[in-house]
Design a protein around this motif. Structure first.
Motif, PDB file in Angstrom:
ATOM      1  N   ALA A 211       0.869  -1.181   0.000  1.00 32.37           N
ATOM      2  CA  ALA A 211       0.000   0.000   0.000  1.00 32.37           C
ATOM      3  C   ALA A 211       0.901   1.225   0.000  1.00 32.37           C
ATOM      4  O   ALA A 211       2.016   1.192   0.534  1.00 32.37           O
ATOM      5  CB  ALA A 211      -0.915   0.005   1.225  1.00 32.37           C
ATOM      6  N   ARG A 212       0.421   2.292  -0.595  1.00 28.01           N
ATOM      7  CA  ARG A 212       1.228   3.503  -0.685  1.00 28.01           C
ATOM      8  C   ARG A 212       0.343   4.730  -0.511  1.00 28.01           C
ATOM      9  O   ARG A 212      -0.815   4.744  -0.935  1.00 28.01           O
ATOM     10  CB  ARG A 212       1.941   3.580  -2.041  1.00 28.01           C
ATOM     11  N   ALA A 213       0.888   5.770   0.117  1.00 31.65           N
ATOM     12  CA  ALA A 213       0.186   7.046   0.275  1.00 31.65           C
ATOM     13  C   ALA A 213       1.123   8.163  -0.155  1.00 31.65           C
ATOM     14  O   ALA A 213       2.312   8.155   0.200  1.00 31.65           O
ATOM     15  CB  ALA A 213      -0.254   7.246   1.725  1.00 31.65           C
ATOM     16  N   ILE A 214       0.586   9.127  -0.915  1.00 33.83           N
ATOM     17  CA  ILE A 214       1.381  10.237  -1.424  1.00 33.83           C
ATOM     18  C   ILE A 214       0.613  11.534  -1.190  1.00 33.83           C
ATOM     19  O   ILE A 214      -0.571  11.633  -1.518  1.00 33.83           O
ATOM     20  CB  ILE A 214       1.649  10.091  -2.933  1.00 33.83           C
ATOM     21  N   ALA A 215       1.285  12.530  -0.617  1.00 33.38           N
ATOM     22  CA  ALA A 215       0.646  13.820  -0.368  1.00 33.38           C
ATOM     23  C   ALA A 215       1.730  14.876  -0.236  1.00 33.38           C
ATOM     24  O   ALA A 215       2.923  14.564  -0.166  1.00 33.38           O
ATOM     25  CB  ALA A 215      -0.210  13.777   0.898  1.00 33.38           C
ATOM     26  N   HIS A 216       1.323  16.123  -0.202  1.00 31.62           N
ATOM     27  CA  HIS A 216       2.270  17.193   0.110  1.00 31.62           C
ATOM     28  C   HIS A 216       1.533  18.291   0.852  1.00 31.62           C
ATOM     29  O   HIS A 216       0.326  18.487   0.682  1.00 31.62           O
ATOM     30  CB  HIS A 216       2.933  17.751  -1.159  1.00 31.62           C
ATOM     31  N   ARG A 217       2.268  18.987   1.676  1.00 36.87           N
ATOM     32  CA  ARG A 217       1.734  20.168   2.372  1.00 36.87           C
ATOM     33  C   ARG A 217       2.847  21.196   2.431  1.00 36.87           C
ATOM     34  O   ARG A 217       3.902  20.946   3.003  1.00 36.87           O
ATOM     35  CB  ARG A 217       1.237  19.813   3.773  1.00 36.87           C
ATOM     36  N   GLY A 218       2.603  22.343   1.799  1.00 38.52           N
ATOM     37  CA  GLY A 218       3.632  23.373   1.753  1.00 38.52           C
ATOM     38  C   GLY A 218       4.840  22.883   0.981  1.00 38.52           C
ATOM     39  O   GLY A 218       4.737  22.448  -0.166  1.00 38.52           O
ATOM     40  N   ASP A 219       6.001  22.909   1.612  1.00 41.00           N
ATOM     41  CA  ASP A 219       7.241  22.520   0.934  1.00 41.00           C
ATOM     42  C   ASP A 219       7.684  21.101   1.267  1.00 41.00           C
ATOM     43  O   ASP A 219       8.809  20.720   0.978  1.00 41.00           O
ATOM     44  CB  ASP A 219       8.364  23.502   1.282  1.00 41.00           C
ATOM     45  N   VAL A 220       6.796  20.300   1.867  1.00 39.87           N
ATOM     46  CA  VAL A 220       7.141  18.931   2.260  1.00 39.87           C
ATOM     47  C   VAL A 220       6.259  17.924   1.535  1.00 39.87           C
ATOM     48  O   VAL A 220       5.036  18.042   1.507  1.00 39.87           O
ATOM     49  CB  VAL A 220       7.001  18.737   3.785  1.00 39.87           C
ATOM     50  N   THR A 239      -5.305   5.598   7.781  1.00 44.59           N
ATOM     51  CA  THR A 239      -5.118   6.160   9.120  1.00 44.59           C
ATOM     52  C   THR A 239      -3.696   6.666   9.304  1.00 44.59           C
ATOM     53  O   THR A 239      -3.468   7.755   9.847  1.00 44.59           O
ATOM     54  CB  THR A 239      -5.445   5.104  10.189  1.00 44.59           C
ATOM     55  N   LEU A 240      -2.725   5.887   8.852  1.00 37.04           N
ATOM     56  CA  LEU A 240      -1.329   6.295   8.989  1.00 37.04           C
ATOM     57  C   LEU A 240      -1.053   7.553   8.170  1.00 37.04           C
ATOM     58  O   LEU A 240      -0.376   8.482   8.645  1.00 37.04           O
ATOM     59  CB  LEU A 240      -0.403   5.164   8.533  1.00 37.04           C
ATOM     60  N   ALA A 241      -1.585   7.614   6.962  1.00 37.88           N
ATOM     61  CA  ALA A 241      -1.380   8.791   6.110  1.00 37.88           C
ATOM     62  C   ALA A 241      -2.007  10.034   6.722  1.00 37.88           C
ATOM     63  O   ALA A 241      -1.414  11.118   6.722  1.00 37.88           O
ATOM     64  CB  ALA A 241      -1.960   8.537   4.725  1.00 37.88           C
ATOM     65  N   GLU A 242      -3.194   9.902   7.274  1.00 36.57           N
ATOM     66  CA  GLU A 242      -3.867  11.047   7.894  1.00 36.57           C
ATOM     67  C   GLU A 242      -3.089  11.547   9.102  1.00 36.57           C
ATOM     68  O   GLU A 242      -2.953  12.757   9.312  1.00 36.57           O
ATOM     69  CB  GLU A 242      -5.298  10.653   8.296  1.00 36.57           C
ATOM     70  N   GLN A 244       0.123  11.317   9.569  1.00 42.32           N
ATOM     71  CA  GLN A 244       1.340  11.981   9.132  1.00 42.32           C
ATOM     72  C   GLN A 244       1.059  13.372   8.560  1.00 42.32           C
ATOM     73  O   GLN A 244       1.779  14.336   8.852  1.00 42.32           O
ATOM     74  CB  GLN A 244       2.047  11.124   8.085  1.00 42.32           C
ATOM     75  N   VAL A 245       0.021  13.479   7.753  1.00 40.86           N
ATOM     76  CA  VAL A 245      -0.321  14.787   7.179  1.00 40.86           C
ATOM     77  C   VAL A 245      -0.684  15.793   8.256  1.00 40.86           C
ATOM     78  O   VAL A 245      -0.341  16.971   8.175  1.00 40.86           O
ATOM     79  CB  VAL A 245      -1.459  14.636   6.158  1.00 40.86           C
ATOM     80  N   GLU A 246      -1.374  15.340   9.300  1.00 42.77           N
ATOM     81  CA  GLU A 246      -1.779  16.242  10.390  1.00 42.77           C
ATOM     82  C   GLU A 246      -0.580  16.852  11.099  1.00 42.77           C
ATOM     83  O   GLU A 246      -0.689  17.927  11.679  1.00 42.77           O
ATOM     84  CB  GLU A 246      -2.638  15.480  11.400  1.00 42.77           C
ATOM     85  N   ARG A 247       0.561  16.190  11.064  1.00 40.60           N
ATOM     86  CA  ARG A 247       1.735  16.686  11.788  1.00 40.60           C
ATOM     87  C   ARG A 247       2.484  17.774  11.018  1.00 40.60           C
ATOM     88  O   ARG A 247       3.371  18.416  11.566  1.00 40.60           O
ATOM     89  CB  ARG A 247       2.691  15.520  12.077  1.00 40.60           C
ATOM     90  N   LEU A 248       2.128  17.986   9.756  1.00 34.61           N
ATOM     91  CA  LEU A 248       2.821  18.976   8.945  1.00 34.61           C
ATOM     92  C   LEU A 248       2.145  20.348   9.024  1.00 34.61           C
ATOM     93  O   LEU A 248       0.954  20.439   9.266  1.00 34.61           O
ATOM     94  CB  LEU A 248       2.882  18.519   7.484  1.00 34.61           C
TER      95      LEU A 248
END
Length: 248
Positions: A211-220, A239-242, A244-248
Motif C-alpha cells: 500500500a502507498r500514500a502520497i501527499a504534500h503540504r507546503g514545501d514537504v 489512518t497512517l497517512a492522515e 502523518q499529514v496532520e503533523r505537517l
C-alpha cells in the motif's frame, strides 16, 4: 523512463500555460493602443479590512509578535524535520535500514529508490531538493512500513507539489502492481491519495502486498509505503497517512 516522462509532463503543462498567456497578450495589443489615447480611469481602493497583520497598528518602535507554529507551518518545517515524522504504533519495532542515517537521508540515497536514480537525482536537484528524513518499522509477523518526508526550497517550481504529482500521475497505469487503481483521497490533505496494490505472486514465495500514500503540504512531500505478506486494509494505510499529514 517513467520518472523522466512524469517530470517532462509537468514541465509541458507550465509551458502550455505560459504559451496561453503569450497568446492573450498578443491578441490584445491593439486594445492597449486604443486605451492609451483615453483618460486614465481611477483604480479602486486596494485596502481591505481584516486582512492585515497585526490587526491594529502598533505604536512606533514596536514590532508584531511572530506567528505561532499553529499559525505558520514554516515554524515547524524549518526546525528538525525528523520531529514531524509520525511515531511508530504500539507493539511495532523500529528498523534501522542502511538508507537512513540517524533519521536523515541524503539526496543520492533517496534517488536510489527509483527505477532511474540518475534521472531522479537531476529532477530533484532542479526542483530544489533541500533535505529528506525517514522512519522505518516492522509490525506483526511480516509487515514493514517506510515513511519519507522530502522537503524542497522555496521556489517558483513548487518542488513538493511537482514531486508528489509526478508520483501520483503514474500510479493508475502501474501495470506491475496497481493497474487501474486511481486511489482514494487522504482526508485533510486536499491533494493526497492512498493506493492498494494488487498482490505480487511468485512460485515458492509468500504473496507480497503493498500500500502507498502520497501527499504534500507546503514545501514537504509525504511518501508512505507499507508491505506485508497478508492483505493490507484501506483503514491501515489511510489512518497512517492522515496522522502523518496532520503533523505537517
Amino acid at each position: 523512463m517513467e520518472n523522466r516522462r512524469r517530470r517532462r509532463r509537468g514541465r509541458t503543462t507550465l509551458l502550455i500555460a505560459a504559451a496561453a498567456v503569450l497568446g492573450v497578450v498578443a491578441g490584445t495589443a491593439t486594445g492597449y493602443a486604443v486605451q492609451a489615447e483615453r483618460e486614465p480611469t481611477p483604480l479602486p481602493v486596494l485596502a481591505q479590512p481584516g486582512i492585515g497583520y497585526p490587526a491594529k497598528s502598533l505604536p512606533g518602535g514596536k514590532e508584531a509578535e511572530p506567528l505561532s507554529a499553529k499559525e505558520d507551518t514554516r515554524v515547524r518545517t524549518d526546525g528538525d524535520l525528523r520531529k514531524l515524522l509520525v511515531g511508530k504504533p504500539s507493539g511495532a519495532e523500529e528498523a534501522f535500514p542502511d538508507w537512513l542515517n540517524d533519521g536523515w537521508m541524503s539526496l543520492d540515497m533517496y534517488a536510489l529508490d527509483f527505477q532511474e536514480p540518475s534521472v531522479m537525482f537531476q529532477d530533484l536537484t532542479r526542483d530544489g531538493f533541500r533535505r529528506a528524513v525517514g522512519a522505518s518499522w516492522t509490525q506483526g509477523e511480516n509487515r514493514e512500513v517506510n515513511i519519507f518526508l522530502v522537503q524542497f526550497r522555496a521556489s517558483y517550481t513548487l518542488g513538493a507539489a511537482v514531486h508528489a504529482e509526478g508520483q501520483r500521475s503514474y500510479m493508475p497505469d502501474d501495470e506491475e502492481y496497481s493497474a487501474g487503481n486511481s486511489g482514494d483521497p487522504i482526508k485533510g490533505s486536499g491533494n493526497g491519495r492512498y493506493y492498494l496494490y494488487k498482490p505480487e505472486r511468485k512460485a515458492g514465495y509468500l504473496p507480497l502486498y503493498r500500500a502507498r500514500a502520497i501527499a504534500h503540504r507546503g514545501d514537504v512531500m509525504v511518501d508512505i509505503n507499507m508491505f506485508d505478506t497478508k492483505p493490507i486494509s484501506k483503514k491501515d494505510i489511510r489512518t497512517l497517512a492522515e496522522r502523518q499529514v496532520e503533523r505537517l
